[in-house]
Design an enzyme around this catalytic site. Sequence first.
Site: not given
Ligand code: COA
Length: 285
Positions: A92, A136, A139, A159
């Site tokens: 999400a 999500g 999911e 989450e």
């Molecule tokens: N929601 C909103 N923004 C997200 C996102 C999410 N679930 N996942 C990644 N992004 C955004 C980051 O904030 C970043 O934005 P910015 O460039 O404006 O700062 C961009 O996407 C790139 O993310 P980044 O973390 O730099 O990429 P990465 O390749 O190093 O890492 C992930 C990727 C997926 C491991 C990491 O972004 C992450 O842990 N995301 C959240 C995952 C999560 O908790 N999902 C469950 C949500 S309920």
Amino acid sequence: MSDKVKAFSPQLVTRHLSLITGVNMPQSYETLIVERRNRVAIITINRPEKRNALNIQTREEGAAALEELREDSSVGVVIFTGAGDKAFVAGADIAEFAGRTAITQREVMLGRSLFTAIDVFPKPVIAMVNGYCLGGGCELALACDLRIASETASFGQPEINLGIIPGGGGTQRLTRLVGEGKAMELILTGDIIDARTAFNLGLVNMVVPAADLEAKTMEIANRISEKSPVALRMAKEAVHAAARSNLDEGLRREVDLFALCFSSEDKDEGVKAFLEKRKPAFKGK
Ligand code: COA
């Protein structure tokens, strides 16, 4: 988005034009790309700079795209994937969580749910998982009928690290697919697992090298899309019944759906084609 802006969204304008002209016009979306290849439609979630995170607009557009494809008899199978080579969907959109009340969040989840739209979609839906498949995103993949992953994909329900729990079916569909012990482990730890581990758990149907992901998924989608649309619909409904009813109810439902196939022209064609030693030409009737 305000209601005023929404009233003039490209989707609504296209729908109104379709109604006025009677011509089925493909809709345009801001966060998705929808393409058609043979009888397969590919929906690509197109927010690679946000790792294809699902914001409200993406969820609504995804549900609208399915509504469009539901009516399109030239489409037999739908594939969901993510743009770029990093993520399928990284969950999400966490930015939308900030400051959101419980009531608003409940409305978002119960409103036009993309996950439910996939669940009740009458045609097979395949998740082509090309990278991070988290929260999500996992999911979304779980709501699909098949999951095909690249070796570089990873899966998880992180989450818990945000102080919340999965709310789009994760606690229910993941548990049914991999069993309570493993689902509990993934959901309580928030750990991220690689595609091979996901395969060994039964979370994905197959794992292929990243370079082969699209070709393999298309091959399977094309093959399924040649089957009878009526039989595919009944099969999806019958398999869904297995996890949602007791054995007696499920067996009864199966017999009813099996018998219903006998009212279709596709059943007559399938049987005739077999006896005449030729390929069937199904019409979805
Ligand atoms: N929601 C909103 N923004 C997200 C996102 C999410 N679930 N996942 C990644 N992004 C955004 C980051 O904030 C970043 O934005 P910015 O460039 O404006 O700062 C961009 O996407 C790139 O993310 P980044 O973390 O730099 O990429 P990465 O390749 O190093 O890492 C992930 C990727 C997926 C491991 C990491 O972004 C992450 O842990 N995301 C959240 C995952 C999560 O908790 N999902 C469950 C949500 S309920």
